[in-house]
Design a protein around this motif. Structure first.
Motif, mmCIF file in Angstrom:
data_model
loop_
_atom_site.group_PDB
_atom_site.id
_atom_site.type_symbol
_atom_site.label_atom_id
_atom_site.label_comp_id
_atom_site.label_asym_id
_atom_site.label_seq_id
_atom_site.Cartn_x
_atom_site.Cartn_y
_atom_site.Cartn_z
ATOM 1 N N PRO A 189 0.804 -1.231 0.000
ATOM 2 C CA PRO A 189 0.000 0.000 0.000
ATOM 3 C C PRO A 189 0.833 1.276 0.000
ATOM 4 O O PRO A 189 0.359 2.314 -0.457
ATOM 5 N N THR A 190 2.062 1.212 0.516
ATOM 6 C CA THR A 190 2.884 2.421 0.610
ATOM 7 C C THR A 190 4.021 2.459 -0.414
ATOM 8 O O THR A 190 4.858 3.347 -0.362
ATOM 9 N N GLY A 191 4.066 1.504 -1.333
ATOM 10 C CA GLY A 191 5.142 1.506 -2.313
ATOM 11 C C GLY A 191 5.447 0.108 -2.802
ATOM 12 O O GLY A 191 4.569 -0.588 -3.323
ATOM 13 N N MET A 192 6.680 -0.324 -2.626
ATOM 14 C CA MET A 192 7.125 -1.644 -3.068
ATOM 15 C C MET A 192 7.828 -2.339 -1.910
ATOM 16 O O MET A 192 8.666 -1.747 -1.236
ATOM 17 N N GLU A 193 7.445 -3.602 -1.689
ATOM 18 C CA GLU A 193 8.070 -4.398 -0.626
ATOM 19 C C GLU A 193 9.141 -5.289 -1.240
ATOM 20 O O GLU A 193 8.900 -5.994 -2.222
ATOM 21 N N LEU A 194 10.316 -5.248 -0.651
ATOM 22 C CA LEU A 194 11.446 -6.069 -1.083
ATOM 23 C C LEU A 194 11.825 -6.992 0.072
ATOM 24 O O LEU A 194 12.111 -6.525 1.175
ATOM 25 N N ARG A 195 11.816 -8.302 -0.203
ATOM 26 C CA ARG A 195 12.172 -9.293 0.818
ATOM 27 C C ARG A 195 13.282 -10.176 0.282
ATOM 28 O O ARG A 195 13.196 -10.718 -0.828
ATOM 29 N N VAL A 196 14.334 -10.295 1.065
ATOM 30 C CA VAL A 196 15.448 -11.195 0.737
ATOM 31 C C VAL A 196 15.552 -12.192 1.880
ATOM 32 O O VAL A 196 15.832 -11.813 3.024
ATOM 33 N N THR A 197 15.308 -13.460 1.584
ATOM 34 C CA THR A 197 15.336 -14.500 2.615
ATOM 35 C C THR A 197 16.303 -15.593 2.205
ATOM 36 O O THR A 197 16.560 -15.816 1.018
ATOM 37 N N ASN A 198 16.859 -16.257 3.200
ATOM 38 C CA ASN A 198 17.701 -17.423 2.938
ATOM 39 C C ASN A 198 17.390 -18.503 3.967
ATOM 40 O O ASN A 198 17.053 -18.206 5.120
ATOM 41 N N GLU A 199 17.484 -19.721 3.524
ATOM 42 C CA GLU A 199 17.235 -20.848 4.409
ATOM 43 C C GLU A 199 18.418 -21.054 5.345
ATOM 44 O O GLU A 199 19.519 -20.555 5.086
ATOM 45 N N PRO A 200 18.214 -21.798 6.422
ATOM 46 C CA PRO A 200 19.338 -22.061 7.327
ATOM 47 C C PRO A 200 20.414 -22.883 6.631
ATOM 48 O O PRO A 200 20.123 -23.685 5.742
ATOM 49 N N PRO A 201 21.664 -22.676 6.967
ATOM 50 C CA PRO A 201 22.750 -23.433 6.331
ATOM 51 C C PRO A 201 22.602 -24.928 6.575
ATOM 52 O O PRO A 201 22.123 -25.370 7.624
ATOM 53 N N ASP A 202 23.013 -25.710 5.564
ATOM 54 C CA ASP A 202 22.999 -27.164 5.712
ATOM 55 C C ASP A 202 24.072 -27.600 6.693
ATOM 56 O O ASP A 202 25.068 -26.926 6.898
ATOM 57 N N THR A 203 23.868 -28.748 7.270
ATOM 58 C CA THR A 203 24.897 -29.335 8.127
ATOM 59 C C THR A 203 25.989 -29.932 7.259
ATOM 60 O O THR A 203 25.756 -30.301 6.099
ATOM 61 N N PRO A 204 27.203 -30.033 7.755
ATOM 62 C CA PRO A 204 28.304 -30.575 6.945
ATOM 63 C C PRO A 204 28.058 -31.994 6.470
ATOM 64 O O PRO A 204 28.580 -32.417 5.454
ATOM 65 N N SER A 205 27.231 -32.749 7.164
ATOM 66 C CA SER A 205 27.020 -34.143 6.794
ATOM 67 C C SER A 205 26.065 -34.309 5.632
ATOM 68 O O SER A 205 26.078 -35.319 4.948
ATOM 69 N N SER A 206 25.197 -33.317 5.362
ATOM 70 C CA SER A 206 24.205 -33.468 4.309
ATOM 71 C C SER A 206 24.765 -33.114 2.938
ATOM 72 O O SER A 206 24.319 -33.637 1.933
ATOM 73 N N HIS A 207 25.716 -32.177 2.894
ATOM 74 C CA HIS A 207 26.314 -31.763 1.624
ATOM 75 C C HIS A 207 27.816 -31.677 1.794
ATOM 76 O O HIS A 207 28.304 -31.460 2.895
ATOM 77 N N PRO A 208 28.530 -31.808 0.674
ATOM 78 C CA PRO A 208 29.979 -31.629 0.772
ATOM 79 C C PRO A 208 30.313 -30.228 1.282
ATOM 80 O O PRO A 208 29.642 -29.255 0.975
ATOM 81 N N ARG A 209 31.359 -30.165 2.028
ATOM 82 C CA ARG A 209 31.763 -28.893 2.629
ATOM 83 C C ARG A 209 32.334 -27.961 1.572
ATOM 84 O O ARG A 209 33.186 -28.338 0.793
#
Length: 390
Positions: free
Chosen positions: A303-323
């Motif tokens: 209503p007052t202009g333009m909303e900008l949202r930048v979101t990121n998920e929590p970092p993966d654990t070292p065991s789920s993906h290669p470091r």
């Protein structure tokens, strides 16, 4: 019969302040340098004290014309002290000299205390006028110095913000890719070569940002405003693609056509500010959440202009993906603080904080002011030609 002829000692005593004031004025006129004028406060205060002492000590009518000359000599000294002397000395010398100018005719008035006070108030006006004449140029110069200092500070702040918002983003990418190339070189030389290419691209972007910032400080404002404009909404897809390639974080951009059109119609500063906010948010993801798998940049009308949202998920654990190699860690800077000030200056808001389970979210509301456009000039109507007779 009263005494009409003053004694010689009293005449000498009455003329001593006049002589000292005259010597001080002649010395000030002979010394044309401002450094000498800054030392006038103490001689002026001494002249004022001598004047007050003789006004109280000598009998009435003793050298009255000399006291008038003395008051006339004190007036330019008051103006000079108000113009040049340090404030600490000025606050003592000017009131003393003004009091001496106001008090000299008081012993000559044979009347009540109220009449003497009126005469002293009348003679105080020239002293105040002299102080104003000397103090006004000082005030103007002080305002000019304050304006120059504020302009230089604003220029330094703008320079530091541009270097932080644009150059720091590319430098963070260079660090990430350099670490990735070192990490992948023994096992996958091809990926290391790609990382070097991305380092080259990020370095060129950083040089371009620095060149644009330097041109902002150039005197040629027309060149700075045309060929070195800061990036805006149109450059966001490239920024997102570069960030995804540099960090390995899957980043999605949601920019509806209506939002892009709104930024196109708005002032160019709005798009540049939105780009800076996204660049700062992605840079913070580089530094503080390098293992986050996904990030999202979303624009949506509000209503007052333009909303900008930048979101990121929590970092993966070292065991789920290669470091993956992490970016260079530094203490938190003033990037978000400076951007918050810029957004508030445009009438919007910017907040950042935890999002979901371990994620992070930056939200900005940007009012979009319409860019001034020139209305097309109406073509004048062509005069109708008379019809030819048949």
């Amino acid at each position: 019969m009263g005494e009409t002829t003053p004694a010689v000692p009293e005449l000498i005593l009455g003329g001593l302040p006049t002589l000292v004031a005259a010597v001080t004025v002649i010395w000030a006129l002979a010394r044309r340098r401002a450094a000498a004028h800054r030392r006038l406060a103490r001689p002026t205060a001494a002249c004022a004290l001598l004047s007050l002492m003789t006004t109280v000590a000598v009998t009435p009518h003793t050298g009255a014309y000399l006291k008038l000359v003395e008051a006339g000599l004190l007036l330019p000294l008051i103006a000079a002290v108000a113009r040049w002397s340090p404030l600490r000395e000025l606050r003592i010398a000017v009131p003393l000299a003004a009091l001496a100018v106001a008090a000299w005719p008081a012993p000559l008035v044979n009347g009540s205390f109220l009449e003497r006070t009126g005469v002293a108030s009348f003679w105080l006006l020239p002293a105040l006028a002299a102080a104003a004449i000397g103090g006004y140029p000082r005030h103007v110069e002080q305002r000019r110095r304050t304006a120059v200092t504020a302009a230089r500070r604003a220029q330094r702040l703008q320079l530091s913000r541009d270097l932080h918002d644009f150059v720091a983003h590319d430098v963070s990418g260079i660090v990430v890719q350099a670490q990735a190339a070192r990490f992948l070189a023994p096992t996958d030389p091809g990926q290391a070569v790609l990382a070097l290419e991305r380092i080259e691209k990020a370095g060129l972007n950083a040089l371009e940002a620095m060149d644009r910032t330097m041109h902002m400080l150039d005197d040629d404002q027309e060149l700075a405003s045309t060929s070195h404009r800061p990036p805006g909404i149109a450059q966001l897809p490239t920024l997102i693609d570069d960030f995804t390639a540099l960090s390995g974080t899957e980043t999605r951009l949601h920019l509806p056509p209506s939002a892009a059109e709104a930024f196109t119609l708005a002032a160019p500063e709005a798009g540049a500010l939105a780009y800076r906010i996204v660049a700062e948010a992605l840079t913070n993801i580089h530094r503080h959440a390098p293992r986050t798998p996904r990030a999202e940049v979303r624009f949506s009308p509000s209503p007052t202009g333009m909303e900008l949202r930048v979101t990121n998920e929590p970092p993966d654990t070292p065991s789920s993906h290669p470091r993956r190699p992490t970016a260079l860690r530094r203490r938190g800077g003033r990037g978000l603080v400076a951007l918050t000030d810029d957004v508030r200056a445009r009438g919007g808001t910017l907040t950042a904080g935890p999002h979901g389970e371990g994620g992070w979210c930056l939200t900005a509301i940007l009012p979009l002011s319409t860019s001034p456009t020139k209305e097309p000039k109406k073509r004048p109507k062509e005069p109708k030609l008379p019809k030819e007779p048949k």
